[in-house]
Design a protein around this motif. Structure first.
Motif, PDB file in Angstrom:
ATOM      1  N   MET A  32       7.032 -25.845 -40.165  1.00 46.29           N
ATOM      2  CA  MET A  32       7.450 -25.188 -38.927  1.00 46.29           C
ATOM      3  C   MET A  32       7.816 -26.246 -37.896  1.00 46.29           C
ATOM      4  N   THR A  33       8.990 -26.090 -37.263  1.00 46.68           N
ATOM      5  CA  THR A  33       9.437 -27.071 -36.272  1.00 46.68           C
ATOM      6  C   THR A  33       9.853 -26.469 -34.940  1.00 46.68           C
ATOM      7  N   CYS A  34       9.964 -25.133 -34.864  1.00 49.02           N
ATOM      8  CA  CYS A  34      10.487 -24.534 -33.629  1.00 49.02           C
ATOM      9  C   CYS A  34      10.026 -23.083 -33.496  1.00 49.02           C
ATOM     10  N   GLY A  35      10.469 -22.458 -32.417  1.00 45.96           N
ATOM     11  CA  GLY A  35      10.131 -21.065 -32.167  1.00 45.96           C
ATOM     12  C   GLY A  35      10.641 -20.122 -33.242  1.00 45.96           C
ATOM     13  N   HIS A  36      11.801 -20.421 -33.806  1.00 41.93           N
ATOM     14  CA  HIS A  36      12.331 -19.587 -34.890  1.00 41.93           C
ATOM     15  C   HIS A  36      11.383 -19.618 -36.083  1.00 41.93           C
ATOM     16  N   CYS A  37      10.870 -20.799 -36.397  1.00 45.34           N
ATOM     17  CA  CYS A  37       9.916 -20.945 -37.501  1.00 45.34           C
ATOM     18  C   CYS A  37       8.655 -20.120 -37.231  1.00 45.34           C
ATOM     19  N   GLU A  38       8.153 -20.222 -36.001  1.00 47.52           N
ATOM     20  CA  GLU A  38       6.965 -19.461 -35.614  1.00 47.52           C
ATOM     21  C   GLU A  38       7.204 -17.964 -35.806  1.00 47.52           C
ATOM     22  N   GLY A  39       8.378 -17.505 -35.387  1.00 46.44           N
ATOM     23  CA  GLY A  39       8.717 -16.088 -35.512  1.00 46.44           C
ATOM     24  C   GLY A  39       8.825 -15.634 -36.952  1.00 46.44           C
ATOM     25  N   ALA A  40       9.414 -16.480 -37.797  1.00 49.97           N
ATOM     26  CA  ALA A  40       9.568 -16.111 -39.207  1.00 49.97           C
ATOM     27  C   ALA A  40       8.212 -15.978 -39.888  1.00 49.97           C
ATOM     28  N   VAL A  41       7.332 -16.938 -39.644  1.00 51.25           N
ATOM     29  CA  VAL A  41       5.992 -16.899 -40.248  1.00 51.25           C
ATOM     30  C   VAL A  41       5.205 -15.713 -39.697  1.00 51.25           C
ATOM     31  N   SER A  42       5.264 -15.525 -38.384  1.00 53.77           N
ATOM     32  CA  SER A  42       4.540 -14.412 -37.753  1.00 53.77           C
ATOM     33  C   SER A  42       5.020 -13.064 -38.282  1.00 53.77           C
ATOM     34  N   SER A  43       6.319 -12.937 -38.458  1.00 56.36           N
ATOM     35  CA  SER A  43       6.889 -11.682 -38.951  1.00 56.36           C
ATOM     36  C   SER A  43       6.397 -11.359 -40.357  1.00 56.36           C
ATOM     37  N   GLU A  44       6.461 -12.327 -41.247  1.00 55.04           N
ATOM     38  CA  GLU A  44       6.037 -12.092 -42.638  1.00 55.04           C
ATOM     39  C   GLU A  44       4.532 -11.794 -42.714  1.00 55.04           C
ATOM     40  N   LEU A  45       3.728 -12.568 -42.003  1.00 52.23           N
ATOM     41  CA  LEU A  45       2.276 -12.336 -42.039  1.00 52.23           C
ATOM     42  C   LEU A  45       1.910 -11.019 -41.371  1.00 52.23           C
ATOM     43  N   GLY A  46       2.667 -10.643 -40.354  1.00 48.02           N
ATOM     44  CA  GLY A  46       2.414  -9.393 -39.656  1.00 48.02           C
ATOM     45  C   GLY A  46       2.627  -8.161 -40.517  1.00 48.02           C
ATOM     46  N   GLU A  47       3.348  -8.314 -41.619  1.00 46.89           N
ATOM     47  CA  GLU A  47       3.590  -7.194 -42.528  1.00 46.89           C
ATOM     48  C   GLU A  47       2.457  -6.974 -43.531  1.00 46.89           C
ATOM     49  N   LEU A  48       1.520  -7.923 -43.619  1.00 43.40           N
ATOM     50  CA  LEU A  48       0.399  -7.758 -44.544  1.00 43.40           C
ATOM     51  C   LEU A  48      -0.515  -6.640 -44.062  1.00 43.40           C
ATOM     52  N   GLN A  55      -0.515 -15.515 -34.448  1.00 48.02           N
ATOM     53  CA  GLN A  55      -0.041 -16.513 -33.496  1.00 48.02           C
ATOM     54  C   GLN A  55       0.251 -17.789 -34.263  1.00 48.02           C
ATOM     55  N   ALA A  56       1.522 -18.170 -34.329  1.00 46.52           N
ATOM     56  CA  ALA A  56       1.942 -19.387 -35.017  1.00 46.52           C
ATOM     57  C   ALA A  56       2.347 -20.423 -33.976  1.00 46.52           C
ATOM     58  N   VAL A  57       1.909 -21.671 -34.186  1.00 49.42           N
ATOM     59  CA  VAL A  57       2.236 -22.768 -33.265  1.00 49.42           C
ATOM     60  C   VAL A  57       2.854 -23.893 -34.089  1.00 49.42           C
ATOM     61  N   ALA A  58       4.158 -24.068 -33.947  1.00 53.04           N
ATOM     62  CA  ALA A  58       4.880 -25.068 -34.737  1.00 53.04           C
ATOM     63  C   ALA A  58       4.366 -26.476 -34.484  1.00 53.04           C
ATOM     64  N   ALA A  59       4.054 -26.805 -33.238  1.00 51.86           N
ATOM     65  CA  ALA A  59       3.642 -28.166 -32.884  1.00 51.86           C
ATOM     66  C   ALA A  59       2.397 -28.614 -33.644  1.00 51.86           C
ATOM     67  N   SER A  60       1.469 -27.694 -33.872  1.00 51.70           N
ATOM     68  CA  SER A  60       0.231 -28.037 -34.572  1.00 51.70           C
ATOM     69  C   SER A  60       0.255 -27.630 -36.042  1.00 51.70           C
ATOM     70  N   GLY A  61       1.181 -26.733 -36.387  1.00 57.50           N
ATOM     71  CA  GLY A  61       1.223 -26.207 -37.750  1.00 57.50           C
ATOM     72  C   GLY A  61       0.125 -25.194 -38.024  1.00 57.50           C
ATOM     73  N   LEU A  62      -0.497 -24.691 -36.964  1.00 60.40           N
ATOM     74  CA  LEU A  62      -1.588 -23.735 -37.135  1.00 60.40           C
ATOM     75  C   LEU A  62      -1.107 -22.308 -36.903  1.00 60.40           C
ATOM     76  N   VAL A  63      -1.594 -21.414 -37.746  1.00 61.77           N
ATOM     77  CA  VAL A  63      -1.271 -19.999 -37.650  1.00 61.77           C
ATOM     78  C   VAL A  63      -2.593 -19.233 -37.634  1.00 61.77           C
ATOM     79  N   THR A  64      -2.826 -18.498 -36.566  1.00 61.22           N
ATOM     80  CA  THR A  64      -4.051 -17.721 -36.430  1.00 61.22           C
ATOM     81  C   THR A  64      -3.724 -16.258 -36.688  1.00 61.22           C
ATOM     82  N   VAL A  65      -4.464 -15.675 -37.632  1.00 63.44           N
ATOM     83  CA  VAL A  65      -4.219 -14.297 -38.044  1.00 63.44           C
ATOM     84  C   VAL A  65      -5.466 -13.470 -37.757  1.00 63.44           C
ATOM     85  N   THR A  66      -5.274 -12.347 -37.092  1.00 57.88           N
ATOM     86  CA  THR A  66      -6.359 -11.404 -36.840  1.00 57.88           C
ATOM     87  C   THR A  66      -6.112 -10.185 -37.720  1.00 57.88           C
TER      88      THR A  66
END
Length: 92
Positions: A32-48, A55-66
């Motif tokens: 992940m390098t940008c906001g588009h990357c964050e959105g793509a990851v968030s979208s796919e995980l949000g469908e589970l 919440q995906a943060v490209a700068a840290s590479g961390l994705v928090t899922v509730t």
């Protein structure tokens, strides 16, 4: 004695939100390098099933899922892969 076993996933990562009983888990994702990357990851995980927030943060590479319950890591891996990125595993 209070049983706190439901507060963490079996490996000790993640925990519950005391107000809602939901599980929050943070994953490390590479690529992940940008906001588009964050959105793509968030979208796919949000469908589970059971996921209520991502919440995906490209700068840290961390994705928090509730979610309502702990997620199957292979399902998370498949969703991240579908978005075009790589799941390293749970951050911790």
């Amino acid at each position: 004695m209070t049983d706190n076993s439901s507060c963490h996933t079996p490996d000790g990562a993640g925990g519950t939100d005391g107000r809602s009983g939901e599980v929050t888990t943070t994953y490390k994702v590479t690529g992940m390098t940008c906001g588009h990357c964050e959105g793509a990851v968030s979208s796919e995980l949000g469908e589970l099933a059971g996921v209520s927030a991502v919440q995906a943060v490209a700068a840290s590479g961390l994705v928090t899922v509730t979610s309502k319950a702990p997620l199957d890591e292979e399902a998370v891996r498949a969703a991240v892969d579908e978005a075009g990125y790589e799941l390293v595993g749970q951050a911790g």
